[in-house]
Design a protein around this motif. Sequence first.
Motif, short mmCIF file in Angstrom:
data_model
loop_
_atom_site.label_atom_id
_atom_site.label_comp_id
_atom_site.label_asym_id
_atom_site.label_seq_id
_atom_site.Cartn_x
_atom_site.Cartn_y
_atom_site.Cartn_z
N ILE A 1 -82.92 -108.99 -49.32
CA ILE A 1 -84.04 -109.71 -49.35
C ILE A 1 -85.36 -108.80 -49.78
O ILE A 1 -85.84 -107.97 -48.81
CB ILE A 1 -83.71 -110.59 -47.84
CG1 ILE A 1 -82.92 -111.30 -47.30
CG2 ILE A 1 -85.10 -111.41 -47.50
CD1 ILE A 1 -83.15 -111.78 -46.39
N PRO A 2 -85.87 -109.99 -50.43
CA PRO A 2 -87.56 -109.51 -50.80
C PRO A 2 -88.78 -109.49 -49.93
O PRO A 2 -88.53 -110.22 -48.86
CB PRO A 2 -87.69 -109.94 -52.26
CG PRO A 2 -86.98 -110.74 -52.41
CD PRO A 2 -86.12 -111.09 -51.41
N ALA B 1 -90.22 -112.45 -48.67
CA ALA B 1 -89.67 -113.75 -48.48
C ALA B 1 -90.01 -114.58 -47.05
O ALA B 1 -90.91 -113.85 -46.41
CB ALA B 1 -88.14 -112.83 -47.86
N PHE C 1 -93.71 -116.60 -61.42
CA PHE C 1 -92.74 -116.73 -61.33
C PHE C 1 -91.69 -114.87 -61.26
O PHE C 1 -92.52 -114.59 -62.28
CB PHE C 1 -92.94 -117.03 -62.68
CG PHE C 1 -91.51 -117.62 -63.54
CD1 PHE C 1 -90.62 -116.83 -64.47
CD2 PHE C 1 -90.89 -119.21 -62.74
CE1 PHE C 1 -89.84 -117.48 -64.76
CE2 PHE C 1 -89.68 -119.42 -63.04
CZ PHE C 1 -88.34 -118.29 -63.96
N GLU D 1 -90.09 -112.98 -63.29
CA GLU D 1 -90.03 -112.64 -64.49
C GLU D 1 -89.08 -112.25 -64.74
O GLU D 1 -88.17 -112.15 -65.96
CB GLU D 1 -91.19 -111.97 -65.19
CG GLU D 1 -92.61 -113.14 -65.36
CD GLU D 1 -93.69 -112.90 -65.59
OE1 GLU D 1 -93.67 -111.29 -65.47
OE2 GLU D 1 -94.62 -112.67 -64.50
N SER E 1 -85.66 -112.87 -63.52
CA SER E 1 -84.76 -112.90 -62.94
C SER E 1 -83.32 -113.24 -63.22
O SER E 1 -82.52 -112.74 -62.80
CB SER E 1 -85.03 -114.55 -62.11
OG SER E 1 -85.63 -115.12 -63.33
N CYS E 2 -83.86 -112.85 -64.72
CA CYS E 2 -82.40 -112.87 -66.08
C CYS E 2 -81.66 -111.11 -65.60
O CYS E 2 -80.41 -111.67 -65.52
CB CYS E 2 -82.08 -113.23 -66.66
SG CYS E 2 -83.19 -114.79 -66.90
N GLU E 3 -82.42 -110.69 -65.59
CA GLU E 3 -81.35 -109.52 -65.20
C GLU E 3 -81.07 -109.03 -64.15
O GLU E 3 -80.80 -108.16 -63.75
CB GLU E 3 -82.96 -108.01 -65.33
CG GLU E 3 -83.20 -108.29 -67.13
CD GLU E 3 -85.03 -109.17 -67.69
OE1 GLU E 3 -85.60 -108.75 -68.59
OE2 GLU E 3 -85.00 -109.90 -66.48
N VAL F 1 -91.81 -126.34 -60.94
CA VAL F 1 -91.16 -126.21 -62.35
C VAL F 1 -89.46 -126.57 -62.80
O VAL F 1 -89.08 -127.15 -63.30
CB VAL F 1 -89.79 -124.61 -61.95
CG1 VAL F 1 -90.78 -123.37 -61.99
CG2 VAL F 1 -89.17 -124.55 -60.83
N VAL G 1 -88.18 -124.98 -65.57
CA VAL G 1 -86.77 -123.68 -65.38
C VAL G 1 -85.75 -125.05 -64.75
O VAL G 1 -85.63 -125.64 -64.89
CB VAL G 1 -87.69 -122.83 -64.71
CG1 VAL G 1 -85.96 -122.21 -64.37
CG2 VAL G 1 -88.72 -122.45 -65.11
N ASP G 2 -85.13 -123.74 -66.01
CA ASP G 2 -83.15 -124.52 -65.27
C ASP G 2 -82.86 -123.43 -64.81
O ASP G 2 -82.15 -122.41 -65.20
CB ASP G 2 -82.39 -124.40 -66.87
CG ASP G 2 -81.26 -125.10 -67.04
OD1 ASP G 2 -80.50 -124.58 -65.54
OD2 ASP G 2 -80.18 -125.48 -68.13
N LYS H 1 -79.81 -121.75 -65.90
CA LYS H 1 -79.94 -120.86 -67.18
C LYS H 1 -79.83 -119.52 -66.39
O LYS H 1 -79.14 -118.35 -67.22
CB LYS H 1 -79.98 -120.96 -68.05
CG LYS H 1 -79.67 -122.48 -68.60
CD LYS H 1 -81.09 -122.71 -70.16
CE LYS H 1 -81.45 -121.61 -71.18
NZ LYS H 1 -82.18 -122.34 -71.83
N ILE H 2 -80.83 -119.05 -65.43
CA ILE H 2 -81.04 -117.53 -65.17
C ILE H 2 -80.51 -117.09 -64.37
O ILE H 2 -80.71 -115.93 -63.48
CB ILE H 2 -82.49 -117.85 -64.84
CG1 ILE H 2 -82.81 -118.95 -63.18
CG2 ILE H 2 -83.25 -118.63 -65.42
CD1 ILE H 2 -84.67 -119.02 -62.82
#
Lengths: 485, 443
Positions: free
Chosen positions: A170-171, A174, A227, A229, A231-233, A255, A259-260, A263-264
Motif C-alpha cells: 500500500i503506497p 493511499a 498519474f 506513470e 503503472s504498467c511496469e 481519465v 485511460v484503459d 490495459k495497464i
Amino acid sequence: MSKSIGTSGLILNEPLLWEKGRKGRCGFSLPRRDVETCPLDKQLEGDGPDFPDLSEIDVVRHYTRLSQWNFGVDTGMYPLGSCTMKYSPKTNEKQASLPGLAGAHPLLPTTLSQGVLKMMFELEQYLAEITGMDATTLQPAAGAHGELTGMLLVHAFHKNKGAQRSKIIIPDTAHGTNPASAALCGYRPVPVTSNEQGILSAEAIAEIMDEDTAGIMITNPNTLGLFEENSCEIAEVIHSKGGLVYCDGANMNAVMGIVDMGKIGVDVIHLNLHKTFSTPHGGGGPGSGPVCVKKHLERFLPVPRVVKQNHIYLLVEDYPESVGKISAFHGNVGVMIKAYSYIRSMGPMNLKKASQLAVLNANYIKERLKGTLHLAYDRPCMHECVFSDEHQKAQKVTTLDMAKRLMDYGFHPPTVYFPLVVHGAIMVEPTETESKEDIDEFVEAFKAIVTEAEQDPGLLHEAPKRPKVRRLDEVTAARKPCLAG
Amino acid sequence: MLYLPHTTDDIASMLEVVGVEDLDGLFSTLPAECRKKDDLNLPEPLSEWELNDHMEALSNTMAVSPEYKMFMGAGSYEHFIPASVSYLLSRSEFVTSYTPYQPEVSQGTLQGIYEYQTLAARLLGMDISTASHYDGATALAESLLMAVRITKRSKVAISSLIHPLYRRVVKTYFEPTGFEVIELKYLDSGLTDTSALNEMDDLAAVAVQSPNFFGCVEDLQAIGQKAHDKKALSVACFTEALAYGLLKSPGSQDADIVSGEGQSLGIPRSFGGPALGMVASRKQYMRSLPGRLVGQTKDLDGKRAFVLTLATREQHIRREKATSNICTNNSLCALAAAMYMASLGRTGIRELARLNYDKAEYLKKELKKAGFKISFDSPTFNEFVVELPTDSAATYKRLLEKKIVAGLSLAPYYPELTNHYLLCVTETRSRQDMDRLVSEVKS
C-alpha cells in the motif's frame, strides 16, 4: 474583503428537536384504523421511545433552518480533493423517485422487476466499458465497501490457488480506507514510498514484492493528483510473482475515455458513483461503490448476479466460488439509478470531455496559484493539485487558518492535511462543473487570503467569522464525548 | 452539454495559461500504452425529455403499490412516508454537501445527525448510536466484529432466525478473519433454541434478531442473560425498526450492542437500497464503535455546536487499526429517519406500531378462520408465517396474477418449511386488501 462572495446574512437559531414541541402534537397523518385493537402480552409491551411531539410546521421550520446552516455544491464551489464534488443533475433525483423504482421490493419475483434489473445489467456494462474491465458487481454500498469487496476477491483468488498470502503493498499516499479494508481481510499492509516525482517506481515495488504478497492497492491517478506513470511496469512486477493489482478508482474523474485500466494491468477496480458519476453526496452518503474485474476474477463476484437470457433479466445465485454477499440485497439501487441516468444523459463524448475539463480546471488553478501558494509537485497534474502552507510559515499561518478564512470568502475549503506525504497539504479538486469565472473568483479569494496572511494574520487566526459558528473545541468533544441528548 | 459550462473561448484562454495546445495535451505525461485508443462504446446521449420517457418505461414494468397489494416484508417494509419528509429531504443543502469535515459550514448536517443519534438511541433503549451504516446486514457484521474486538475472543453464536441474507453477509465478512460463526437452531415455537449455548465456551457474542425472521418476538432478556453467563456480549438485531414503537426495547432487556435496519423509518424501499444500518451500544463500549460519531461541543464564543468526534477510531486516522473501514455512510438516510421519527413523535409512533400489530393480528385471525395453519404460535409484530396447502406455488402464482403478492416463500431459505409463507401487514394494507387475500387464497 472587497473580493468576497461570502457576505453576512440573517439565519435563525434552532434548538434540538426535544427542546421544542408540545405533548400531544403530531406531524404525521395517522392512517385510518379499520381493524380492532388486539390484546398484546404485557411482558412484551414497552413504554415506547421518549420522542418529542412536534407538529408538521415544527418539523418543517426545524429542518429548513438547519439546511440554511449548510454549504453544499448547489451553494457554491466545493473543491474537496479526491471527493469529486461535481454538480448533481436534478433530473437524476426525479428518476430515482419514480414510483415503480422507489417503491420496489428487493425480493420481488424477477418477472415483476424487469425494469430495475435491466437498468442494473446495463449499468454494469457501462462501468465495465468505462474501466476497460470484463464484469461488474453493483452490490457494494460505498467506496470503502467496494475496497473490502476487492480485497475479498483477491483473498478468494489466492485461496483458490491453494496458497493464502498475508501481505499487501500500500503506497504512502493511499487513502486510509485502503489499509483499513485490507486489514478486514487479514492482510498486513506493507508500505512503499513514492519517489521525488510524487509517483511510485517499479524498482521500489520490485524490492518488496514476493510470493507472500497478495498484490498492491494502487490509486491512479494518485492522491497527489498525479498519474502513476509506471503503472504498467508495476503491474508486471506484481503479476510476475502471482499477485493482483487492485486499483482504487476514486479519482476516475480524471481519465474517463482517456485511460484503459484493463490495459495497464489492473485486475480489480472500484468506482465511487457519488464522485465520478454525479450522484449527490448527501452529507456523508448514501454512496455506491461498484467493483469491476477482469475475467479471471469474475467467478468470485458477490451474488446474485444479473444475467440476461433471451431478452429476459434474471438473478442468478449459482456461482459456487462467489465470495458470498456483502449487502443484504442488491446494493444502493436508488443511487445506481442516478448514475445510470447521468451516463445516459452524458453519452461517451461528454464523459471524456468531463474528464478533460476536470483536468483543465485543476491545471489552470495550479498555474494561477503556484506563485501564491507552495506547490508540492510542480509538474502537470490530473484532476486535482496539492499545495502546502510552506510559504506562510513565517507569518505563523497554517493550512487550517487559510481553510477557515476561505469560508468567509464564500467557498468550501479544499481537503486539508491529506495526503500525509505533504506537510500541511491543501488538495484542490474543482471538477469540470465549475465555470472559468467561478474558478477565477476562487483564485482571487485565495490570493486575497495569502495577502491577509502577510499583512494581518490575525484575520486568519480568528477565521471563520461569517458562518453560524466559529472554530470549535474539538479537544473537549473527544475528551468528554456527548453523543446523545 | 448542460453540465459542462466551458465555452470554446473559456477553454482557449485556460489552455493558454496552462501552456498546452489542446485538451489532449493535458495528458502528455501518460504513457501511450495506458491510453484508450477507441471512443467509449456507450449509447449516445439522451435529452432530459428522452431520459424521462426511458426511465418511466422501466418504472412501469415494476410491480408496486397501489396496483399490486404487497404482503411481503422480510427486511424491506412498505410504510407511508409523509410528503413533508420527502420535501425536506430534497433541500439541496442537505443533499449536495458532503461529510462534515469543516463543521463551521456543516452545522445543519451535524445537528441533524446528532438528533438522529439521539432518537435512534432512545428507540433502541441504548446509550449511544452511531451516525449510520450501509444496512442491517453490514451493521450486524460490524457489531459482531466489535464484540470480537472488545472480548478478544474469536467465536460468535448467531440465531438461525436472523434474516438469512444477513447471515450470509456475516459469513462473507468473517470468511478471511479466521473467526468462527456458529448457528443456533430454532424451536417449534418459532423462537431461537439457545440450549446449545450451554456447551459453548469462549464466545465473543450471542446474536439474536427480534422480531425474528419468522416475525416472532424473542425473549432478549433471557438470551442476554445466557450470553452474560458465558461472559459474551448480547447482540440484538432487527429488520423492522418500527417494532420498537410498541415492543420492549433491546436496551431495556440488557443488550450490549444493538444493530439493525432502519429503512422502515421514512426511507423508500428502492429495490433494497439505499437503506439505513443502525448500530447502538452501551456507553462503556463507545471507543470500540465502528463508524462516525457526532458529538456536542462549543465554539470560541461559547455557542453550542456539533462536530465529528472520536475520530481516532476511524480509518483516516488509525488506518489499518481502525474499528471499521467505513468512510461514506448513509447520512441522508439517517436524516430521513430523524425527520420521520420527529414527525411521528412519541404518541404517533406508538399508535402507528399498534396499528401494524393489530392489522397483522386481524389477518392472522381471518386466515385461521378460513382453515389455514399459522406455523408458529409465539407472539409476532407485523409479520408471521402461514402454511399454505400443498401446491402452494400454484396458489402463489394465481394470486400474483390477481396482483396480490402473498408474502415470501420460506422454501429457498428453510427447505424444511416448504409451503410456508412469511406474510407482512403494515399500516398500508386495508381491511379490504386483507379480506381479498383471504378469499382468494381460500378459493
